[in-house]
Design a protein around this motif. Structure first.
Motif, mmCIF file in Angstrom:
data_model
loop_
_atom_site.group_PDB
_atom_site.id
_atom_site.type_symbol
_atom_site.label_atom_id
_atom_site.label_comp_id
_atom_site.label_asym_id
_atom_site.label_seq_id
_atom_site.Cartn_x
_atom_site.Cartn_y
_atom_site.Cartn_z
ATOM 1 N N HIS A 44 4.929 -4.978 -38.368
ATOM 2 C CA HIS A 44 6.178 -4.236 -38.499
ATOM 3 C C HIS A 44 5.896 -2.796 -38.894
ATOM 4 O O HIS A 44 4.838 -2.489 -39.449
ATOM 5 N N ALA A 48 9.898 -1.526 -42.703
ATOM 6 C CA ALA A 48 10.411 -2.902 -42.729
ATOM 7 C C ALA A 48 10.548 -3.407 -44.156
ATOM 8 O O ALA A 48 9.703 -3.145 -45.010
ATOM 9 N N GLY A 52 11.041 -9.639 -39.285
ATOM 10 C CA GLY A 52 12.023 -9.889 -38.237
ATOM 11 C C GLY A 52 11.714 -11.126 -37.415
ATOM 12 O O GLY A 52 12.534 -11.566 -36.620
#
Length: 60
Positions: A44, A48, A52
């Motif tokens: 990420h 972040a 996700g």
């Protein structure tokens, strides 16, 4: 005689540690200048706050 832990959290951590449980805090890993989720390995951006892919969140 050993000294007693100073808080309930420390006492609980000691209890778990004495029984072979991992008690260290898990946080993001770094790979190729990106954050890497310690649960699933997804990469990420530095911004972040949660994974996700698997939903892992270091704040929980």
């Amino acid at each position: 005689m050993a000294s007693a832990p100073s808080s309930d959290d420390a006492l609980f951590d000691q209890f778990l540690d004495d029984r072979g449980h991992d008690i260290e805090t898990v946080d993001w890993e770094t790979s190729y200048n990106k954050k890497q989720c310690p649960e699933c390995g997804a990469l990420h951006d530095d911004t972040a706050t949660a994974c996700g892919v698997c939903g892992w969140d270091p704040r929980t």
